[in-house]
Scaffold this motif. Structure first.
Motif, PDB file in Angstrom:
ATOM      1  N   THR A  97       0.836  -1.186   0.000  1.00  0.00           N
ATOM      2  CA  THR A  97       0.000   0.000   0.000  1.00  0.00           C
ATOM      3  C   THR A  97       0.874   1.240   0.000  1.00  0.00           C
ATOM      4  N   ILE A  98       0.521   2.204  -0.817  1.00  0.00           N
ATOM      5  CA  ILE A  98       1.234   3.480  -0.891  1.00  0.00           C
ATOM      6  C   ILE A  98       0.226   4.569  -0.568  1.00  0.00           C
ATOM      7  N   LEU A  99       0.494   5.325   0.469  1.00  0.00           N
ATOM      8  CA  LEU A  99      -0.432   6.359   0.906  1.00  0.00           C
ATOM      9  C   LEU A  99      -0.417   7.547  -0.052  1.00  0.00           C
ATOM     10  N   ARG A 100      -1.595   8.118  -0.249  1.00  0.00           N
ATOM     11  CA  ARG A 100      -1.763   9.259  -1.154  1.00  0.00           C
ATOM     12  C   ARG A 100      -2.673  10.292  -0.491  1.00  0.00           C
ATOM     13  N   HIS A 101      -2.624  11.510  -1.056  1.00  0.00           N
ATOM     14  CA  HIS A 101      -3.549  12.542  -0.574  1.00  0.00           C
ATOM     15  C   HIS A 101      -4.979  12.137  -0.914  1.00  0.00           C
ATOM     16  N   ALA A 102      -5.869  12.238   0.046  1.00  0.00           N
ATOM     17  CA  ALA A 102      -7.284  12.076  -0.260  1.00  0.00           C
ATOM     18  C   ALA A 102      -7.741  13.318  -1.020  1.00  0.00           C
ATOM     19  N   ALA A 103      -8.900  13.223  -1.657  1.00  0.00           N
ATOM     20  CA  ALA A 103      -9.395  14.333  -2.478  1.00  0.00           C
ATOM     21  C   ALA A 103      -9.458  15.631  -1.688  1.00  0.00           C
ATOM     22  N   ARG A 104      -8.778  16.639  -2.195  1.00  0.00           N
ATOM     23  CA  ARG A 104      -8.774  17.975  -1.605  1.00  0.00           C
ATOM     24  C   ARG A 104      -8.293  17.973  -0.159  1.00  0.00           C
ATOM     25  N   ARG A 105      -7.454  16.989   0.165  1.00  0.00           N
ATOM     26  CA  ARG A 105      -6.912  16.894   1.513  1.00  0.00           C
ATOM     27  C   ARG A 105      -5.401  16.762   1.455  1.00  0.00           C
ATOM     28  N   TYR A 106      -4.771  16.985   2.566  1.00  0.00           N
ATOM     29  CA  TYR A 106      -3.319  16.814   2.645  1.00  0.00           C
ATOM     30  C   TYR A 106      -3.007  15.619   3.534  1.00  0.00           C
ATOM     31  N   CYS A 107      -2.358  14.621   2.960  1.00  0.00           N
ATOM     32  CA  CYS A 107      -1.952  13.437   3.706  1.00  0.00           C
ATOM     33  C   CYS A 107      -0.495  13.594   4.098  1.00  0.00           C
ATOM     34  N   ARG A 108      -0.218  13.677   5.374  1.00  0.00           N
ATOM     35  CA  ARG A 108       1.157  13.903   5.814  1.00  0.00           C
ATOM     36  C   ARG A 108       2.075  12.735   5.496  1.00  0.00           C
ATOM     37  N   TYR A 109       1.477  11.579   5.177  1.00  0.00           N
ATOM     38  CA  TYR A 109       2.275  10.385   4.874  1.00  0.00           C
ATOM     39  C   TYR A 109       2.308  10.083   3.376  1.00  0.00           C
ATOM     40  N   ASN A 110       1.959  11.056   2.562  1.00  0.00           N
ATOM     41  CA  ASN A 110       1.898  10.852   1.119  1.00  0.00           C
ATOM     42  C   ASN A 110       3.205  10.232   0.603  1.00  0.00           C
ATOM     43  N   GLY A 111       3.079   9.160  -0.156  1.00  0.00           N
ATOM     44  CA  GLY A 111       4.251   8.509  -0.722  1.00  0.00           C
ATOM     45  C   GLY A 111       4.829   7.390   0.117  1.00  0.00           C
ATOM     46  N   MET A 112       4.397   7.269   1.364  1.00  0.00           N
ATOM     47  CA  MET A 112       4.931   6.207   2.223  1.00  0.00           C
ATOM     48  C   MET A 112       4.409   4.856   1.728  1.00  0.00           C
ATOM     49  N   GLU A 113       5.295   3.874   1.754  1.00  0.00           N
ATOM     50  CA  GLU A 113       5.006   2.544   1.212  1.00  0.00           C
ATOM     51  C   GLU A 113       5.091   1.514   2.321  1.00  0.00           C
ATOM     52  N   TYR A 114       4.097   0.622   2.377  1.00  0.00           N
ATOM     53  CA  TYR A 114       4.066  -0.413   3.410  1.00  0.00           C
ATOM     54  C   TYR A 114       3.737  -1.757   2.777  1.00  0.00           C
ATOM     55  N   TRP A 115       4.271  -2.799   3.395  1.00  0.00           N
ATOM     56  CA  TRP A 115       4.059  -4.166   2.914  1.00  0.00           C
ATOM     57  C   TRP A 115       3.522  -5.040   4.036  1.00  0.00           C
ATOM     58  N   GLY A 116       2.703  -6.012   3.640  1.00  0.00           N
ATOM     59  CA  GLY A 116       2.285  -7.024   4.581  1.00  0.00           C
ATOM     60  C   GLY A 116       3.286  -8.163   4.627  1.00  0.00           C
ATOM     61  N   LYS A 117       2.990  -9.160   5.466  1.00  0.00           N
ATOM     62  CA  LYS A 117       3.897 -10.291   5.622  1.00  0.00           C
ATOM     63  C   LYS A 117       3.617 -11.418   4.641  1.00  0.00           C
ATOM     64  N   GLY A 118       2.535 -11.314   3.915  1.00  0.00           N
ATOM     65  CA  GLY A 118       2.258 -12.279   2.867  1.00  0.00           C
ATOM     66  C   GLY A 118       1.283 -13.369   3.256  1.00  0.00           C
ATOM     67  N   THR A 119       0.687 -13.959   2.226  1.00  0.00           N
ATOM     68  CA  THR A 119      -0.188 -15.113   2.399  1.00  0.00           C
ATOM     69  C   THR A 119       0.156 -16.116   1.301  1.00  0.00           C
ATOM     70  N   LEU A 120       0.270 -17.375   1.681  1.00  0.00           N
ATOM     71  CA  LEU A 120       0.775 -18.387   0.763  1.00  0.00           C
ATOM     72  C   LEU A 120      -0.342 -19.000  -0.069  1.00  0.00           C
ATOM     73  N   VAL A 121      -0.108 -19.046  -1.373  1.00  0.00           N
ATOM     74  CA  VAL A 121      -1.029 -19.695  -2.310  1.00  0.00           C
ATOM     75  C   VAL A 121      -0.298 -20.881  -2.936  1.00  0.00           C
TER      76      VAL A 121
END
Length: 125
Positions: A97-121
């Motif tokens: 997931t990469i955080l972005r500005h919501a519509a007409r809002r300022y997201c202080r974490y814009n551009g921050m990237e996060y990953w989960g630990k995964g799920t096995l298929v």
């Protein structure tokens, strides 16, 4: 630190289906681009599918026509419906997931990237 949690993995036979879910933490004034990647031992992580905050989607050629990505913005959740699974789809699936500005809002974490630990298929022939 945002939390990203995947679920829905499992073992199926070729031709079967699975639906993966990815739930991400919510932040005030932020929305997110959400994507699925997968990785097998000894190989690099590869892009599978993504859905932007505005809703547009894209897919790797290897899964087009078989996988469908969707999202529930109210729940900050992305889904990956995987149909007609093949043994070569076997992998650990990760949500990004990469955080972005919501519509007409300022997201202080814009551009921050996060990953989960995964799920096995695992897809057996």
């Amino acid at each position: 630190q945002a939390q990203v949690v995947e679920s829905g993995g499992g073992s199926v036979q070729a031709g079967g289906s699975l639906r993966l879910s990815c739930v991400a933490s919510e932040y005030a004034y932020c929305t997110s681009d959400m994507s699925w990647y997968r990785q097998t031992p000894g190989k690099e992580r590869e892009f599978v599918s993504g859905v932007l905050s505005a809703g547009s989607t894209r897919y790797a050629d290897s899964v087009k026509g078989r996988f469908t990505i969707s999202r529930d913005n109210a729940a900050n959740t992305a889904y990956l419906l995987m149909n007609s699974l093949k043994p070569e789809d076997t992998a650990m699936y990760y949500c990004q997931t990469i955080l972005r500005h919501a519509a007409r809002r300022y997201c202080r974490y814009n551009g921050m990237e996060y990953w989960g630990k995964g799920t096995l298929v695992t897809v057996s022939s």
